[in-house]
Design an enzyme around this catalytic site. Structure first.
Site, PDB file in Angstrom:
ATOM      1  N   SER A   1       7.013  -6.278  -5.744  1.00  0.00           N
ATOM      2  CA  SER A   1       7.584  -5.151  -6.483  1.00  0.00           C
ATOM      3  C   SER A   1       8.765  -4.565  -5.723  1.00  0.00           C
ATOM      4  O   SER A   1       8.880  -4.705  -4.498  1.00  0.00           O
ATOM      5  CB  SER A   1       6.527  -4.064  -6.675  1.00  0.00           C
ATOM      6  OG  SER A   1       7.086  -2.866  -7.194  1.00  0.00           O
TER       7      SER A   1
ATOM      8  N   TYR B   1      -0.278   1.349  -3.340  1.00  0.00           N
ATOM      9  CA  TYR B   1       0.333   0.276  -4.124  1.00  0.00           C
ATOM     10  C   TYR B   1       1.535  -0.321  -3.399  1.00  0.00           C
ATOM     11  O   TYR B   1       1.654  -1.548  -3.252  1.00  0.00           O
ATOM     12  CB  TYR B   1       0.758   0.813  -5.486  1.00  0.00           C
ATOM     13  CG  TYR B   1       1.446  -0.193  -6.374  1.00  0.00           C
ATOM     14  CD1 TYR B   1       0.712  -1.135  -7.082  1.00  0.00           C
ATOM     15  CD2 TYR B   1       2.840  -0.206  -6.509  1.00  0.00           C
ATOM     16  CE1 TYR B   1       1.340  -2.067  -7.906  1.00  0.00           C
ATOM     17  CE2 TYR B   1       3.473  -1.126  -7.332  1.00  0.00           C
ATOM     18  CZ  TYR B   1       2.725  -2.053  -8.030  1.00  0.00           C
ATOM     19  OH  TYR B   1       3.352  -2.976  -8.835  1.00  0.00           O
TER      20      TYR B   1
END
Length: 301
Positions: free
Chosen positions: A193, A206
C-alpha cells in the site's frame, strides 16, 4: 459513475476517468459486502479485455470476493487462468457473483472460504487449491484488514494481532505452503500500500503491516529467484473498496477520499488489475523484488 472506457487499452485522460463517482458517507460492519457499497466500484466487469497472457496458468487469489482481489480474479480469468478464490464465509454472496463472472470467461473457478488469521486454513487452502487446479503457479496474497484508530492508547492488542495475522502472517503461511508446488516460471504477488510510504496517523497497525510486506517481498524474491520463481508486490493508493466503509476510514472523510492524489480522485479496482496481470505474465520476466505503485501519482521511493 461516468461512462466506463471501452476497455483497458482505450486512450483516455486519467484525470477525467470516473469523474462522477462520488463516494457517499456510509458504514458497514466488518467485513462488509460490496453489493451494499454506494457507488459500486468498477471491477472491470464491463471493461477488462483479455488477450491470453495467462493462458493455462493456475492461480490462487486471497481477498477475492471484492475490490482489488475481485478485479484481479476477473482479469486473470479473461487472460486464460483457472482461479481459486479465498475469502471470508460472510462474503459468500459477493464471491459467488465474481466467480460467475470469471466462469463466463470459460475457465475453472473454485471457491474456498475461510479465515486468513488461521494458520491451518492458510495451509489447507494452498493444498486444496493445488489439488483443485491440478497444480499451482500463481499466488496473489491480497486479503487484508484495515481499521482506523485515532490514538495508540485505543489500539488494543486484539486488533493489532488480527491486522498482522491477516496481512502478514497469512502471506507467510501461504507463501511457505505454496513454494513446494511452484515450478520455475511461477509468480507470487503481494498487495502492499501507499501506507507503507505515507503512513496515516490513524492506521498505525495497517501501515506497519504494509511496510513489512514490502520487506518480506524483497527478501523472499532474492531467495526464490534462483529457483525461477518471481516475487513482486503492488502498492495501491486510495482505491474505492468495501474496506473503506468498514472502518477503514472515518465516515466523515469518505466524501473527499482520494482527492489528495495528483489525479485528484480515488482509484478503482479495475485500474489495479492490469498491474497484477503484468507481474503475473511472462512480460515481466526480469522484474523481481519490485513494488509497483498504482497510486494516482502519490510518490513512492
Amino acid at each position: 459513475m461516468s461512462e466506463p472506457t471501452r476497455d483497458q487499452y482505450t486512450f483516455t485522460d486519467p484525470s477525467k476517468l470516473y469523474a462522477d463517482s462520488d463516494p457517499k458517507r456510509q458504514h458497514q460492519p466488518e467485513p462488509g459486502l460490496e453489493a451494499k457499497l454506494d457507488p459500486k466500484p468498477d471491477l472491470g466487469e464491463e471493461t477488462y479485455r483479455g488477450t491470453g497472457r495467462l493462458q493455462g496458468r493456475k492461480a490462487l487469489v486471497t481477498g477475492a470476493d471484492s475490490g482489488i482481489g475481485a478485479a484481479t480474479v476477473i482479469a486473470f480469468a479473461r487472460e486464460g487462468a483457472d482461479v481459486v478464490m479465498a475469502y471470508l464465509p460472510e462474503e459468500e454472496s459477493d464471491a459467488q457473483r465474481i466467480a460467475s463472472i470469471a466462469q463466463d470467461a470459460g475457465v475453472q473457478v473454485f471457491t474456498i472460504p475461510g479465515d486468513l488469521r488461521e494458520a491451518e486454513y492458510c495451509r489447507d487452502l494452498v493444498a486444496r487449491a493445488a489439488e483443485s487446479l491440478g497444480g499451482l503457479d500463481l499466488v496473489v496474497n491480497n486479503g487484508g484488514k484495515q481499521v482506523y484508530v485515532e490514538e495508540i492508547t485505543e489500539l488494543d492488542d486484539e486488533q493489532f494481532d488480527d491486522t498482522f495475522k491477516t496481512n502478514v502472517y497469512a502471506m507467510f503461511w501461504i507463501t511457505k505452503a505454496a513454494v513446494p508446488h511452484l515450478r520455475p516460471g511461477s509468480t507470487i504477488i503481494n498487495t502492499t500500500s501507499i501506507q507503507a510510504y505515507e503512513p496515516s496517523p490513524i492506521l498505525v497497525d495497517y501501515a506497519s503491516t504494509k511496510a513489512t510486506i514490502n520487506a518480506f517481498t524483497k527478501a523472499i524474491a532474492q531467495q526464490l529467484a534462483p529457483k525461477g520463481i518471481r516475487v513482486n508486490a503492488v502498492a495501491p493508493g486510495p482505491v474505492w473498496t468495501v474496506l473503506q466503509v468498514t472502518d477503514g476510514q472515518p465516515p466523515e472523510k469518505l466524501d473527499e477520499f482520494g482527492e489528495d492524489t495528483p489525479l485528484g480522485r480515488m482509484g478503482q479496482p479495475a485500474e489495479l488489475a492490469p498491474a497484477f496481470v503484468f507481474l503475473a505474465s511472462a512480460e515481466s520476466s526480469y522484474v523481481i523484488g519490485e513494488t509497483l505503485g498504482v497510486t494516482g501519482g502519490k510518490v513512492t521511493p
